[in-house]
Design a protein around this motif. Structure first.
Motif: not given
Length: 232
Positions: A85-94, A157-160
């Motif tokens: 889930d974190l990778y999915r969110l990172r892909a979208a946000v980044e 930053e919150a996701l990382w």
């Protein structure tokens, strides 16, 4: 990893220590489930135990650290689902942040990104340890995201911070391929192509996720009953 005592802490020693711990977690130098000894970190960073203790409380609220009675502080163990889930969110946000960064890029900002990219190239040639490559990788990405907006940077930053990997993927086996991803992102920045920068950034994050998925030693392995992100 750069030894924390080699640089002078800023005004807030607690914030400085928290950043050092985040770097060690992100690089895999501090591994999920590992007991964190405050006295050891205090000696490593050249500070008293007090800012270390305060930093760990901050990181507990951020979801990086767990506290258990009679055991103390440990790096939070992620479940495979949370990592995905974190990778999915990172892909979208980044992707959004990289696209916005192109639109707001300054000549000075681009020079900084190029310098961070060159730092990785030089470190790879010198056979630098994977943990340090991981740190340089973060500096490259955040040099880009800092050109987007404070709001977007805060979300990235919150996701990382939430991501606590068992080990870094920046080993010799994968570093060349990951840096080739960076080559494409950097070229999109130079071209002023916001769409390409966003798309290539998302692909790069998904590439990192695929590397972890294909290698058991890199996958998150925390059990579901250990994980409770809670509210912050």
């Amino acid at each position: 990893m750069t030894n924390g005592s080699s640089a002078s802490p800023p005004q807030s020693r607690t914030a400085w220590v928290a950043d050092r711990i985040r770097e060690e977690v992100a690089s895999g130098a501090l591994r999920p489930g590992e007991l964190i000894k405050q006295t050891v970190l205090a000696k490593r960073y050249g500070v008293s135990p007090t800012p270390v203790r305060e930093a760990l409380r901050i990181l507990e609220a951020d979801g990086v650290i767990d506290y258990a009675t009679h055991r103390g502080a440990t790096v939070r163990e992620m479940t495979p689902d949370t990592a995905a889930d974190l990778y999915r969110l990172r892909a979208a946000v980044e992707a959004v942040a990289a696209s916005a960064a192109v639109e707001r890029m300054t000549p000075e900002g681009l020079r900084t990104v190029e310098a961070r990219h060159a730092d990785i190239e030089r470190a790879m040639r010198d056979g630098t340890a994977p943990a340090e490559l991981s740190r340089l990788n973060k500096r490259f990405h955040f040099a880009i995201y800092e050109m987007s907006s404070p709001l977007m940077l805060q979300y990235v930053e919150a996701l990382w911070v939430r991501f606590t990997p068992p080990a870094t993927i920046w080993s010799t086996e994968h570093a060349d391929a990951l840096q080739r991803d960076h080559d494409g992102i950097l070229q999109a920045l130079r071209d002023g192509d916001a769409e390409a920068a966003g798309r290539l950034t998302a692909e790069h994050v998904r590439h990192a996720a695929a590397i972890r998925d294909q290698h058991p030693e890199l996958r998150a392995s925390g059990s579901q009953d250990r994980e409770d992100l809670g509210a912050t």
